[in-house]
Design a protein around this motif. Sequence first.
Motif, PDB file in Angstrom:
ATOM      1  N   VAL A 122       0.834  -1.199   0.000  1.00 32.60           N
ATOM      2  CA  VAL A 122       0.000   0.000   0.000  1.00 32.60           C
ATOM      3  C   VAL A 122       0.875   1.258   0.000  1.00 32.60           C
ATOM      4  CG1 VAL A 122      -1.931  -1.131   1.197  1.00 32.60           C
ATOM      5  CG2 VAL A 122      -0.157   0.027   2.530  1.00 32.60           C
ATOM      6  N   CYS A 164     -11.897   3.046  -4.265  1.00 34.50           N
ATOM      7  CA  CYS A 164     -10.641   3.625  -3.815  1.00 34.50           C
ATOM      8  C   CYS A 164      -9.724   2.617  -3.125  1.00 34.50           C
ATOM      9  CB  CYS A 164     -10.940   4.796  -2.890  1.00 34.50           C
ATOM     10  SG  CYS A 164     -12.173   4.381  -1.651  1.00 34.50           S
ATOM     11  N   HIS A 165     -10.081   1.353  -3.127  1.00 37.90           N
ATOM     12  CA  HIS A 165      -9.257   0.335  -2.484  1.00 37.90           C
ATOM     13  C   HIS A 165      -9.667  -1.020  -3.038  1.00 37.90           C
ATOM     14  CE1 HIS A 165     -13.025   0.654  -0.206  1.00 37.90           C
ATOM     15  NE2 HIS A 165     -12.970  -0.656  -0.240  1.00 37.90           N
ATOM     16  N   ASP A 180     -10.789  -4.936  -2.172  1.00 37.06           N
ATOM     17  CA  ASP A 180     -11.347  -5.680  -1.048  1.00 37.06           C
ATOM     18  C   ASP A 180     -11.107  -7.168  -1.268  1.00 37.06           C
ATOM     19  OD1 ASP A 180     -13.400  -6.653  -2.693  1.00 37.06           O
ATOM     20  OD2 ASP A 180     -14.745  -5.026  -2.148  1.00 37.06           O
ATOM     21  N   ASN A 194      -1.942  -2.519  -4.167  1.00 31.39           N
ATOM     22  CA  ASN A 194      -3.244  -1.904  -3.917  1.00 31.39           C
ATOM     23  C   ASN A 194      -3.392  -0.591  -4.690  1.00 31.39           C
ATOM     24  OD1 ASN A 194      -5.766  -1.467  -2.539  1.00 31.39           O
ATOM     25  ND2 ASN A 194      -4.954  -2.578  -0.784  1.00 31.39           N
ATOM     26  N   ASN A 211      -3.440   4.981  -2.392  1.00 33.94           N
ATOM     27  CA  ASN A 211      -4.339   5.625  -1.442  1.00 33.94           C
ATOM     28  C   ASN A 211      -3.820   5.359  -0.039  1.00 33.94           C
ATOM     29  OD1 ASN A 211      -6.686   6.295   0.160  1.00 33.94           O
ATOM     30  ND2 ASN A 211      -7.918   6.041  -1.688  1.00 33.94           N
ATOM     31  N   CYS A 267      -8.056   4.817   2.407  1.00 28.73           N
ATOM     32  CA  CYS A 267      -9.129   3.814   2.321  1.00 28.73           C
ATOM     33  C   CYS A 267      -8.597   2.391   2.303  1.00 28.73           C
ATOM     34  CB  CYS A 267      -9.949   4.067   1.084  1.00 28.73           C
ATOM     35  SG  CYS A 267     -10.351   5.812   0.913  1.00 28.73           S
ATOM     36  N   THR A 268      -7.393   2.196   1.817  1.00 30.49           N
ATOM     37  CA  THR A 268      -6.820   0.851   1.772  1.00 30.49           C
ATOM     38  C   THR A 268      -6.598   0.309   3.181  1.00 30.49           C
ATOM     39  OG1 THR A 268      -4.642   1.889   1.584  1.00 30.49           O
ATOM     40  CG2 THR A 268      -5.682   1.188  -0.455  1.00 30.49           C
ATOM     41  N   CYS A 271     -11.999   9.895   4.292  1.00 27.00           N
ATOM     42  CA  CYS A 271     -10.948  10.031   3.278  1.00 27.00           C
ATOM     43  C   CYS A 271     -11.118  11.260   2.407  1.00 27.00           C
ATOM     44  CB  CYS A 271     -10.915   8.782   2.425  1.00 27.00           C
ATOM     45  SG  CYS A 271     -12.561   8.295   1.880  1.00 27.00           S
TER      46      CYS A 271
END
Lengths: 225, 225
Positions: free
Chosen positions: A35, A91-92, A94, A117, A120, A123-124, B91
Amino acid sequence: MKIVAAKKILKFNDRLAAENRAAFDAAGAFCVNVVGSPGSGKTTLLEALFAAGKGRLRPAVIEGDIAGAVDAQRMENIDVPVVQINTEGACHLDAAMVASAVGELDLGATGFLMIENVGNLVCTAGFDLGEHLRLIVLSTSEGDDKVVKYPAIFQGSHALVITKSDLCPYLNFDPQRLIDDFHRLVPQAPAFQVAALRGDGVQDLAEWLLEKQTGRQGAALPEKK
Amino acid sequence: MKIVAAKKILKFNDRLAAENRAAFDAAGAFCVNVVGSPGSGKTTLLEALFAAGKGRLRPAVIEGDIAGAVDAQRMENIDVPVVQINTEGACHLDAAMVASAVGELDLGATGFLMIENVGNLVCTAGFDLGEHLRLIVLSTSEGDDKVVKYPAIFQGSHALVITKSDLCPYLNFDPQRLIDDFHRLVPQAPAFQVAALRGDGVQDLAEWLLEKQTGRQGAALPEKK
């Protein structure tokens, strides 16, 4: 009609993440969630890492981007198996996205499954993907004040990689400040300083990852976190 | 119990944003939403901009951060009125947060209300804060491939500011590639190249903003977008 609130989504994600981790363990693949901000140098770090660990890592990559396949193309160029996820606005990544991408890879032939990822720092942080460890990548050019501003993402990471260390002479960047702030949150986690385009510091990171992989295989699959 | 879905939240945000904009117009304050990655140099750009437009901008700042008040402190150090919003995990800023922060400022004494959004190239894109224009800040060290990967944030911006242009000699960064990609999405928007610590290019940006402010006051308050 059913409406699903945020907390329930996270709970569901955690269940899928545990399933992912079990599948990785069964196949003997060690999974790393990488990340960091956009442009922190995640892809370049992976390229350098695979060069440093040549013949020992057996890597495969899942690339997470909102759009495009720029990074996946770079992995193909160095003959690393890769699946691109396009989040189309999300934004991430999952755990569900990762589960569906993993189906496109030969997990049994994979030593390290690296998940890059979405760029970001916020949000990650909230989404377990089923990884065994998480690397937070921060470049020198982003500034040494980032742990204070984005604590959650550092808090949940197992190692800090400071990239673009060769830019230090041209920046007001104090690596020790960043590392000290990081260690206040995660005292035992190592911090690596690398210049990936030159390869500086990358070998140390590769050896540490290999050590962690061995530890995981030797241990009776301890629970993460 | 009522559960509010995402689409409804965005609609509500748009209504609050319109109210914010009406309040800014009534007070004669020109509002700029500054977005970009963590460490792209948004705060340093503001510092340089206020120096370049000294006596003409009458700035006030709303700082958006997940935690801490590092940037707000920097604004206090140069005697600019500032309100810090701590999003505590969120965020991006939204119009409601801005509305509550504005109450702490003397809008009538403000020429330019600069909102420094949370460092994020993704989530900030979806939320109108009531600004008159949005600046997207990208530093040379983040790479010239970012428009392709994060199109939404560029699409909705009115100007591109490429920061840290003095690092170009040490990077593989082609400003023209970035500008061309940007202009494919937003053909008429200007692109500024600045080195804020040295002040290079900042005066041009200040003059352009002053021009836009004058245009807004001269026009009969045209609708944004």
